[in-house]
Enzyme design. Structure first.
Site, PDB file in Angstrom:
ATOM      1  N   ASP A  42       1.899  -0.419   0.312  1.00  0.00           N
ATOM      2  CA  ASP A  42       2.731  -0.679  -0.601  1.00  0.00           C
ATOM      3  C   ASP A  42       2.945   0.174  -2.130  1.00  0.00           C
ATOM      4  OD1 ASP A  42       4.394  -2.122  -2.426  1.00  0.00           O
ATOM      5  OD2 ASP A  42       3.074  -3.174  -4.088  1.00  0.00           O
ATOM      6  N   HIS A  59       9.975   4.283   2.500  1.00  0.00           N
ATOM      7  CA  HIS A  59      10.081   4.242   3.614  1.00  0.00           C
ATOM      8  C   HIS A  59       9.741   4.748   4.659  1.00  0.00           C
ATOM      9  CE1 HIS A  59      10.192   0.281   2.183  1.00  0.00           C
ATOM     10  NE2 HIS A  59      11.904   0.409   1.815  1.00  0.00           N
ATOM     11  N   LEU A 153      -8.011   0.777  20.179  1.00  0.00           N
ATOM     12  CA  LEU A 153      -7.396   0.190  18.455  1.00  0.00           C
ATOM     13  C   LEU A 153      -6.508  -0.613  18.894  1.00  0.00           C
ATOM     14  CD1 LEU A 153      -7.463  -0.389  15.201  1.00  0.00           C
ATOM     15  CD2 LEU A 153      -5.910   1.785  15.285  1.00  0.00           C
TER      16      LEU A 153
HETATM   17  C1  IPE Z   1       3.457  -6.475  -0.003  1.00  0.00           C
HETATM   18  O1  IPE Z   1       4.743  -6.094  -0.635  1.00  0.00           O
HETATM   19  C2  IPE Z   1       4.699  -6.977   1.079  1.00  0.00           C
HETATM   20  C3  IPE Z   1       4.283  -5.076   2.192  1.00  0.00           C
HETATM   21  C4  IPE Z   1       3.943  -4.728   1.844  1.00  0.00           C
HETATM   22  C5  IPE Z   1       4.760  -4.993   3.378  1.00  0.00           C
HETATM   23  P1  IPE Z   1       5.377  -6.754  -1.908  1.00  0.00           P
HETATM   24  O2  IPE Z   1       6.324  -5.034  -2.408  1.00  0.00           O
HETATM   25  O3  IPE Z   1       6.639  -6.757  -1.069  1.00  0.00           O
HETATM   26  O4  IPE Z   1       5.140  -6.765  -2.887  1.00  0.00           O
HETATM   27  P2  IPE Z   1       5.297  -8.108  -4.293  1.00  0.00           P
HETATM   28  O5  IPE Z   1       6.499  -8.100  -3.918  1.00  0.00           O
HETATM   29  O6  IPE Z   1       4.676  -7.099  -4.827  1.00  0.00           O
HETATM   30  O7  IPE Z   1       3.920  -8.722  -4.684  1.00  0.00           O
HETATM   31  C1  IPE Z   2       6.344  -1.337   0.294  1.00  0.00           C
HETATM   32  O1  IPE Z   2       6.844  -0.542  -0.642  1.00  0.00           O
HETATM   33  C2  IPE Z   2       7.187  -1.550   1.929  1.00  0.00           C
HETATM   34  C3  IPE Z   2       7.304  -3.140   1.946  1.00  0.00           C
HETATM   35  C4  IPE Z   2       7.565  -3.779   1.577  1.00  0.00           C
HETATM   36  C5  IPE Z   2       8.342  -2.564   3.429  1.00  0.00           C
HETATM   37  P1  IPE Z   2       7.736  -1.204  -1.409  1.00  0.00           P
HETATM   38  O2  IPE Z   2       8.943  -1.361  -0.811  1.00  0.00           O
HETATM   39  O3  IPE Z   2       7.350  -3.046  -1.871  1.00  0.00           O
HETATM   40  O4  IPE Z   2       7.525  -0.437  -2.908  1.00  0.00           O
HETATM   41  P2  IPE Z   2       7.397  -0.642  -4.187  1.00  0.00           P
HETATM   42  O5  IPE Z   2       6.485  -1.542  -4.352  1.00  0.00           O
HETATM   43  O6  IPE Z   2       8.693  -1.120  -4.488  1.00  0.00           O
HETATM   44  O7  IPE Z   2       7.139   0.558  -4.609  1.00  0.00           O
HETATM   45 MG    MG Z   3       6.400  -3.452  -3.216  1.00  0.00          MG
END
Ligand code: IPE
Ligand code: IPE
Ligand code: MG
Length: 282
Positions: A42, A59, A153
């Protein structure tokens, strides 16, 4: 993991002073490292925002961190690495971000499959692939097929994955298998015809129990995660491995995913080795 990784080789891969320092603290003896590591990757969006860039830039930067995590797990002889790459709720994001992520998967898989094979990594997908755009689905299917014979792995990619949805489809499978006489739901005379004790494994005829249920989740055959890492400072599961993480050790770090390095992973492993896992016992 059955044998300790080679020390010389580890020192070559973990070559920075910080990595060496952490490696010194870490026991790599069989059984001391978590056999299954799961990561909620995240913080990509916030990472990009900090640099005044669009979210997709974050990303793309996150891919480098995925490569680091895979490399470090390979070097350390970890059995399973599960990465949360797209949740069943992530479709609610802006359309261009979602399509950008889907295209990024295609691009990255084409580029990385050779390296994955060289690393002896086997790729497996959990989640609902059917609802994923055809090009992305095919890229993942090709990658799984191309790496299927690898024995190192296992990289489990959670794609369009949601813990609740997965539990629900497992319930539906139980009901279907019961109707087919392949599973006894323990409903007595009103239940299905299936007889005998819990199968303990697989989906053969038997009585419903935790193993029979788990065998119908998309994580069937994968041991439960031992260590669950979440980056970016958030401290929640966000619908990840709800059944499987029952006794996982949770590790939260403020680092945003693109900043997560092999050193960060070593740090998480050191922390894990300081935990006392009791599973409800003493
Ligand atoms: C969880 O992160 C999903 C992934 C890392 C793929 P999100 O960014 O979607 O989660 P929330 O919305 O903060 O709970
Ligand atoms: C996690 O990073 C990746 C996915 C959920 C695909 P985020 O895109 O949720 O990044 P933040 O949480 O908005 O910073
Ligand atoms: Mg996120």
């Amino acid at each position: 993991m059955t044998s300790s990784p080679d020390k010389k080789q580890l020192e070559e891969y973990f070559s920075t002073p910080r990595a060496r320092e952490l490696l010194e603290q870490l026991s790599v003896a069989p059984g001391d490292l978590p056999p299954h590591v799961a990561i909620i990757m995240d913080g990509n969006g916030r990472w990009a925002k900090r640099q005044g860039k669009p979210r997709l830039f974050g990303h793309k930067a996150g891919v480098v961190a995925v490569r680091e995590a895979i490399g470090a797990c390979v070097e350390l002889g970890i059995d399973y690495l599960t990465i949360y790459s797209f949740s069943s709720e992530n479709w609610s994001r802006p359309r261009d971000e979602v399509s950008g992520i889907m295209s990024l998967f295609v691009e990255v898989l084409a580029k990385e499959v050779r390296e994955l094979n060289e690393q002896n990594v086997r790729v497996r997908i959990i989640g609902d692939l059917d609802a994923v755009p055809a090009k992305t689905r095919r890229a993942f299917e090709d990658c799984c097929a191309s790496t299927a014979a690898n024995t190192g792995l296992t990289l489990v990619v959670a794609l369009n994955y949601g813990g609740r949805a997965d539990i629900l489809q497992a319930v539906a499978r139980c009901v279907r298998d019961s109707a087919a006489g392949e599973l006894d739901l323990g409903l007595g005379a009103a239940g299905a015809a299936g007889a005998g004790a819990g199968t303990g494994a697989g989906t053969g005829t038997g009585t419903i129990d935790q193993d029979a249920f788990a065998a119908r989740l998309s994580t069937a055959g994968i041991p439960d995660p031992d260590l669950l890492i979440r980056t970016s400072g958030e401290q929640r599961l966000s619908n990840f491995l709800l059944w499987e993480a029952a006794y996982a050790e949770l590790y939260f770090t403020d680092e945003l995913w693109p900043d997560f390095t092999r050193e960060s992973l070593l740090q998480a492993f050191c922390d894990y080795q300081g935990r006392s896992r009791r599973y409800g016992g003493v």
